[in-house]
Scaffold this motif. Structure first.
Motif, PDB file in Angstrom:
ATOM      1  N   SER A 238       1.017   6.314   1.626  1.00 40.85           N
ATOM      2  CA  SER A 238       0.363   5.078   2.058  1.00 40.85           C
ATOM      3  C   SER A 238      -1.127   5.176   1.755  1.00 40.85           C
ATOM      4  O   SER A 238      -1.788   6.136   2.158  1.00 40.85           O
ATOM      5  N   ILE A 239      -1.649   4.192   1.057  1.00 44.74           N
ATOM      6  CA  ILE A 239      -3.049   4.172   0.666  1.00 44.74           C
ATOM      7  C   ILE A 239      -3.878   3.557   1.787  1.00 44.74           C
ATOM      8  O   ILE A 239      -3.562   2.484   2.297  1.00 44.74           O
ATOM      9  N   ASP A 240      -4.950   4.239   2.145  1.00 48.98           N
ATOM     10  CA  ASP A 240      -5.825   3.758   3.215  1.00 48.98           C
ATOM     11  C   ASP A 240      -6.879   2.806   2.661  1.00 48.98           C
ATOM     12  O   ASP A 240      -8.068   2.937   2.913  1.00 48.98           O
ATOM     13  N   TRP A 241      -6.461   1.874   1.837  1.00 45.05           N
ATOM     14  CA  TRP A 241      -7.313   0.810   1.325  1.00 45.05           C
ATOM     15  C   TRP A 241      -6.616  -0.504   1.639  1.00 45.05           C
ATOM     16  O   TRP A 241      -5.411  -0.539   1.924  1.00 45.05           O
ATOM     17  N   ASN A 242      -7.351  -1.593   1.599  1.00 40.54           N
ATOM     18  CA  ASN A 242      -6.717  -2.892   1.760  1.00 40.54           C
ATOM     19  C   ASN A 242      -7.226  -3.832   0.683  1.00 40.54           C
ATOM     20  O   ASN A 242      -8.154  -3.514  -0.066  1.00 40.54           O
ATOM     21  N   SER A 243      -6.612  -5.014   0.606  1.00 42.70           N
ATOM     22  CA  SER A 243      -6.937  -5.923  -0.492  1.00 42.70           C
ATOM     23  C   SER A 243      -8.387  -6.387  -0.450  1.00 42.70           C
ATOM     24  O   SER A 243      -8.985  -6.676  -1.484  1.00 42.70           O
TER      25      SER A 243
ATOM     26  N   ASP B 166       0.829  -1.207   0.000  1.00 41.46           N
ATOM     27  CA  ASP B 166       0.000   0.000   0.000  1.00 41.46           C
ATOM     28  C   ASP B 166       0.867   1.262   0.000  1.00 41.46           C
ATOM     29  O   ASP B 166       0.371   2.358   0.218  1.00 41.46           O
ATOM     30  N   ASP B 167       2.173   1.095  -0.263  1.00 47.50           N
ATOM     31  CA  ASP B 167       3.078   2.235  -0.407  1.00 47.50           C
ATOM     32  C   ASP B 167       3.208   2.578  -1.891  1.00 47.50           C
ATOM     33  O   ASP B 167       3.692   1.760  -2.680  1.00 47.50           O
ATOM     34  N   VAL B 168       2.771   3.769  -2.270  1.00 52.11           N
ATOM     35  CA  VAL B 168       2.700   4.097  -3.688  1.00 52.11           C
ATOM     36  C   VAL B 168       3.376   5.433  -3.979  1.00 52.11           C
ATOM     37  O   VAL B 168       3.502   6.301  -3.105  1.00 52.11           O
ATOM     38  N   VAL B 169       3.785   5.582  -5.211  1.00 53.35           N
ATOM     39  CA  VAL B 169       4.297   6.841  -5.742  1.00 53.35           C
ATOM     40  C   VAL B 169       3.483   7.152  -6.997  1.00 53.35           C
ATOM     41  O   VAL B 169       3.447   6.342  -7.937  1.00 53.35           O
ATOM     42  N   TYR B 170       2.811   8.309  -6.995  1.00 56.82           N
ATOM     43  CA  TYR B 170       2.058   8.726  -8.177  1.00 56.82           C
ATOM     44  C   TYR B 170       3.007   9.453  -9.121  1.00 56.82           C
ATOM     45  O   TYR B 170       3.508  10.533  -8.806  1.00 56.82           O
ATOM     46  N   LEU B 171       3.258   8.848 -10.267  1.00 60.15           N
ATOM     47  CA  LEU B 171       4.136   9.480 -11.245  1.00 60.15           C
ATOM     48  C   LEU B 171       3.407  10.647 -11.905  1.00 60.15           C
ATOM     49  O   LEU B 171       2.182  10.645 -12.030  1.00 60.15           O
ATOM     50  N   GLU B 172       4.163  11.646 -12.323  1.00 61.99           N
ATOM     51  CA  GLU B 172       3.595  12.842 -12.934  1.00 61.99           C
ATOM     52  C   GLU B 172       3.978  12.909 -14.406  1.00 61.99           C
ATOM     53  O   GLU B 172       4.894  12.211 -14.868  1.00 61.99           O
TER      54      GLU B 172
END
Length: 603
Positions: free
Chosen positions: A236-241, A202-208
């Protein structure tokens, strides 16, 4: 509107890619494929059909490797065939590419490459990319340099990713189409959308736009078009699988309809404070200098925007909703004091982004109302308000509409307060009703008679939906849901417009669903009587206090008593259920209606 996924460093890249493709199938399901770089070359398996068809093919032709790409396609250039499925390769099969978006200059590039001796095997715009890379490799460039040069040649919108047989790496770039990097503990991931890899991280990087990323099993680097390193925050995204799984439900759409009490509660939580609205991203007085509000949106989000515009007009604030695709072409007058609000679930809808950019270029202040914190709309607008609905997988939007309307109700009250400089006497009642709204939706879900109504009218010639005020956008949304997932003809109208043309289509085989909020009831009764006189069955959707409507309608889908401005939201839940049960009776593919995709990232 395709789905890209990539896995780097996974022990079994193909299994990881298939998981990602299954999670992204809402973005495209005409065809699917994978490519794996395994040290002995690049192997590609792809086919027309759904991801399950690809998985069956891979069970017979297994691939092994730690680095790979996956793609699920929604056709733009070329029919859904095996040849047009992604990934696409160069003449030698040394590299493979997947792409989302539209390459506007593909015809010119294809002609140039064919003149140089390249052989094309598909009709897609995407196939120019691997041949461009091949051309630069043949001239002596490294894989990274060849990829950069190829990307520089492209015009249009794209997210593109590449693997090459000589490197255990994935190269990717974006310009106008979403691309997200996921940093896992055992592998790295790339995808068009976060749900692709939620099982893994849930660790993400939004590319631009303009970012180029190189990912190896041990590291990643993000650079700009010139090759200079750039920093992008890890969020960190506050969603889960579990949020992206169907669980015990037959369809994602039904699961997401049932999730609306939670989604609305999340939209409202912490934003009502002592009879006033507190939006965490907007300081006090943020709208004090606003004279008018323009909304831009598409599809279901446009209907939410219509609802929000009506709420503002009811508060004395001039407001109007525009279809984003039209606004981007011919923007209306943009006087000082105008704030432009883009309503977009994904924050990546191409038409809405184009409209927001058009408004910004005219000097307008911009605000995004979106579901995705790191989306393009959230980053590019002057401010963003999140609807907090959580991931929505079904192509037909349900819980995001409810969360958008709840959020826009808060926003309308906040704008009114800032513009007028005082507190509304009616605000406490409205905000109290918003707090009760999740329980009211739960009542609709548990007491609905929509399944029996779907059976009663399943052989109808057409379906009409009518309403006034905030019920008008609900009528439009009810019709959209029915046509999207059942393929039945459905139309929504302002109730007063029936007599100006559409009444010619009303017959005893045309049920009319009349949404009554408690406002404008007398006018709505007139419209009901008009269609009843032509023999059409009428189903009212109304709170139980509206006895006069119940007396003239043939039947009623009841909703709980609530504030008049929120009745439309409850009525919409009834109409969602009606559409869902109609579609299941007809055995339609509810979550993946033909010709449609969830996130429309091309203009």
């Amino acid at each position: 509107m395709c789905g890209i996924t990539a896995a780097v460093g996974a022990d079994d890249a193909v299994s990881t890619l298939l998981t990602g493709l299954q999670n992204l199938e809402y973005r495209g399901y005409d065809s699917a494929g994978v490519a794996v770089a395994n040290g002995d070359g690049v192997e590609v398996v792809k086919r027309e059909g759904q991801v399950d068809d690809l998985e069956a093919l891979l069970s017979r032709r297994p691939l092994v490797g730690r680095v790979g790409l996956g793609h699920t396609r929604w056709s733009t250039h070329g029919a859904p065939t095996n040849a047009n499925a992604h990934p696409h390769t160069d003449c030698y099969g040394d590299l493979a590419v997947v792409h989302n978006g539209i390459i506007e200059n593909h015809a010119t590039l294809r002609e140039r490459l064919q003149s140089a001796g390249h052989t094309f095997t598909s009709e897609t715009d995407t196939e120019v990319v691997p041949h461009l890379v091949e051309e630069y490799l043949d001239s002596g460039a490294s894989v990274e340099t060849a990829f950069r040069l190829a990307v520089d040649d492209l015009s249009g919108s794209y997210a593109v990713a590449l693997v090459h047989e000589d490197e255990e790496a994935v190269y990717a770039a974006r310009e106008g189409s979403p691309l997200v990097f996921g940093r896992g503990t055992e592998a790295y991931h790339l995808a068009s959308d976060v749900p692709a890899f939620l099982e893994f991280t849930d660790d993400v990087v939004y590319l631009e736009d303009g970012d180029v990323i190189r990912v190896t099993p041990s590291s990643y680097e993000i650079t700009d078009t010139e090759g200079s390193p750039v920093e992008r925050p890890i969020e960190s995204i506050d969603w889960n699988s579990e949020d992206v799984e169907k669980g015990a439900f037959d369809h994602y759409m039904r699961k997401e309809i049932d999730e609306q009490p939670t989604a609305i509660a999340q939209a409202v939580r912490g934003r009502t404070d002592g009879g006033a609205v507190a939006l965490e991203s907007l300081p006090d007085g943020a709208f004090a200098d606003v004279d008018r509000v323009q909304f831009v949106a598409c599809g279901t989000s446009y209907h939410a925007a219509l609802y929000g515009a009506q709420l503002l007009r009811d508060r004395g604030v001039p407001a109007r909703a525009f279809l984003a695709s039209e606004y981007a072409m011919t923007a209306p007058p943009t006087e000082a004091g105008t704030v432009l609000v883009g309503v977009t679930q994904s924050g990546e809808t191409a038409d809405t982004l184009a409209a927001l950019r058009r408004g910004a270029s005219e000097g307008l202040r911009t605000l995004a109302v979106t579901n995705v914190v790191g989306s393009t709309a959230a980053r590019e607008c002057d401010a963003a308000v999140l609807i907090r609905a959580g991931p929505e997988i079904g192509v037909a939007a349900t819980k995001t509409f409810s969360s958008q309307v709840a959020t826009l109700t808060l926003l309308a009250e906040r704008i009114r307060r800032d513009v007028r400089g005082d507190h509304s006497d009616s605000a406490p009642a409205l905000l109290s009703a918003l707090d009760r709204l999740p329980d009211d939706v739960e009542s609709v879900l548990s007491e609905t008679r929509a399944p029996s109504f779907a059976r009663r009218y399943d052989d109808s010639d057409a379906y009409f939906f009518v309403g006034r005020g905030t019920a008008h956008p609900v009528a439009l949304e009810g019709a959209l849901k029915l046509k999207e997932i059942s393929y039945e003809h459905a139309e929504g109208f302002p109730a007063g417009e029936l007599k100006h043309g559409p009444l010619a289509l009303v017959t005893p085989s045309t049920p009319v669903f009349a949404v009554c909020t408690g406002a404008h009831t007398e006018k709505l009764l007139g419209s009901i009587e008009e269609v009843s006189a032509r023999g059409a069955p009428v189903v009212a959707v109304a709170p139980r206090s509206e006895k006069s409507v119940a007396e003239v309608a043939d039947d009623v889908l009841w909703v709980p008593e609530t504030h008049p401005e929120l009745v439309g939201l409850l009525a919409n839940v009834q109409l969602q259920l009606l559409s869902y049960h109609t579609a299941t009776l007809l055995d339609r593919p509810v979550d993946k209606p033909r010709n449609l995709a969830k996130s429309v990232t091309v203009e």
